[in-house]
Write a protein that holds these residues in place. Sequence first.
Motif, PDB file in Angstrom:
ATOM      1  N   PHE A   1       0.816  -1.214   0.000  1.00 31.77           N
ATOM      2  CA  PHE A   1       0.000   0.000   0.000  1.00 31.77           C
ATOM      3  C   PHE A   1       0.847   1.259   0.000  1.00 31.77           C
ATOM      4  O   PHE A   1       0.559   2.224  -0.691  1.00 31.77           O
ATOM      5  CB  PHE A   1      -0.940   0.011   1.208  1.00 31.77           C
ATOM      6  N   HIS A   2       1.913   1.269   0.764  1.00 29.97           N
ATOM      7  CA  HIS A   2       2.723   2.483   0.909  1.00 29.97           C
ATOM      8  C   HIS A   2       3.764   2.630  -0.190  1.00 29.97           C
ATOM      9  O   HIS A   2       3.998   3.726  -0.683  1.00 29.97           O
ATOM     10  CB  HIS A   2       3.401   2.503   2.284  1.00 29.97           C
ATOM     11  N   GLU A   3       4.406   1.546  -0.553  1.00 32.00           N
ATOM     12  CA  GLU A   3       5.527   1.610  -1.486  1.00 32.00           C
ATOM     13  C   GLU A   3       5.093   2.075  -2.875  1.00 32.00           C
ATOM     14  O   GLU A   3       5.817   2.789  -3.545  1.00 32.00           O
ATOM     15  CB  GLU A   3       6.192   0.233  -1.586  1.00 32.00           C
ATOM     16  N   ASN A   4       3.919   1.677  -3.303  1.00 36.64           N
ATOM     17  CA  ASN A   4       3.479   1.990  -4.657  1.00 36.64           C
ATOM     18  C   ASN A   4       2.421   3.083  -4.698  1.00 36.64           C
ATOM     19  O   ASN A   4       1.684   3.177  -5.668  1.00 36.64           O
ATOM     20  CB  ASN A   4       2.929   0.720  -5.321  1.00 36.64           C
TER      21      ASN A   4
ATOM     22  N   LYS B   1       3.333  10.868   0.477  1.00 39.65           N
ATOM     23  CA  LYS B   1       3.279  12.292   0.830  1.00 39.65           C
ATOM     24  C   LYS B   1       2.611  12.483   2.185  1.00 39.65           C
ATOM     25  O   LYS B   1       3.068  13.282   3.006  1.00 39.65           O
ATOM     26  CB  LYS B   1       2.512  13.086  -0.230  1.00 39.65           C
ATOM     27  N   ARG B   2       1.516  11.749   2.435  1.00 44.64           N
ATOM     28  CA  ARG B   2       0.839  11.849   3.741  1.00 44.64           C
ATOM     29  C   ARG B   2       1.746  11.355   4.866  1.00 44.64           C
ATOM     30  O   ARG B   2       1.806  11.948   5.940  1.00 44.64           O
ATOM     31  CB  ARG B   2      -0.472  11.055   3.719  1.00 44.64           C
ATOM     32  N   ASP B   3       2.468  10.279   4.604  1.00 45.21           N
ATOM     33  CA  ASP B   3       3.402   9.743   5.600  1.00 45.21           C
ATOM     34  C   ASP B   3       4.477  10.770   5.942  1.00 45.21           C
ATOM     35  O   ASP B   3       4.820  10.976   7.108  1.00 45.21           O
ATOM     36  CB  ASP B   3       4.072   8.468   5.094  1.00 45.21           C
ATOM     37  N   GLU B   4       4.997  11.412   4.911  1.00 45.57           N
ATOM     38  CA  GLU B   4       6.035  12.429   5.113  1.00 45.57           C
ATOM     39  C   GLU B   4       5.485  13.610   5.915  1.00 45.57           C
ATOM     40  O   GLU B   4       6.135  14.103   6.837  1.00 45.57           O
ATOM     41  CB  GLU B   4       6.569  12.907   3.766  1.00 45.57           C
TER      42      GLU B   4
ATOM     43  N   ARG C   1       7.793  -1.345   8.663  1.00 40.79           N
ATOM     44  CA  ARG C   1       7.232  -1.873   7.419  1.00 40.79           C
ATOM     45  C   ARG C   1       6.834  -3.331   7.621  1.00 40.79           C
ATOM     46  O   ARG C   1       7.490  -4.071   8.334  1.00 40.79           O
ATOM     47  CB  ARG C   1       8.255  -1.784   6.287  1.00 40.79           C
ATOM     48  N   THR C   2       5.781  -3.717   6.945  1.00 41.07           N
ATOM     49  CA  THR C   2       5.286  -5.080   7.111  1.00 41.07           C
ATOM     50  C   THR C   2       6.188  -6.116   6.459  1.00 41.07           C
ATOM     51  O   THR C   2       6.054  -7.306   6.731  1.00 41.07           O
ATOM     52  CB  THR C   2       3.857  -5.225   6.538  1.00 41.07           C
ATOM     53  N   ASN C   3       7.126  -5.706   5.628  1.00 47.92           N
ATOM     54  CA  ASN C   3       8.038  -6.655   4.999  1.00 47.92           C
ATOM     55  C   ASN C   3       9.399  -6.688   5.698  1.00 47.92           C
ATOM     56  O   ASN C   3      10.355  -7.217   5.168  1.00 47.92           O
ATOM     57  CB  ASN C   3       8.194  -6.350   3.505  1.00 47.92           C
ATOM     58  N   GLU C   4       9.470  -6.135   6.888  1.00 47.29           N
ATOM     59  CA  GLU C   4      10.702  -6.158   7.678  1.00 47.29           C
ATOM     60  C   GLU C   4      10.514  -7.101   8.856  1.00 47.29           C
ATOM     61  O   GLU C   4       9.433  -7.631   9.077  1.00 47.29           O
ATOM     62  CB  GLU C   4      11.041  -4.752   8.184  1.00 47.29           C
TER      63      GLU C   4
END
Length: 98
Positions: A50-53, A59-62, A79-82
């Motif tokens: 959701f976030h990476e792509n 922009k909202r995260d930043e 991150r969910t992949n960490e």
Amino acid sequence: MFKDFEFTDLKRLNEKERRFVKQRSSVDFVIYHKLDRSLALAIEVDGFAFHENNPEQLKRDEKKGEIFKKFGMELARFRTNESGEEQRIRELLSSMLY
């Protein structure tokens, strides 16, 4: 939602940031100091797909991170992949004690 008592002086923020705080902004986890209920740590869990792509979400995260910085607070991102989340949270909490 961002708690009003955490971000009391919204004059520190520009108009877009104030709207962001007042609208539906939220964080996934908040850890408070027991004695005064002040914010100890805020945690965001970012779903990789959701976030990476999603440039708009990035922009909202930043923006959310910048708001926390303006109030001298840290917003930890996971991150969910960490992996290694438990150790990282322990280290963040331990660093606050000193």
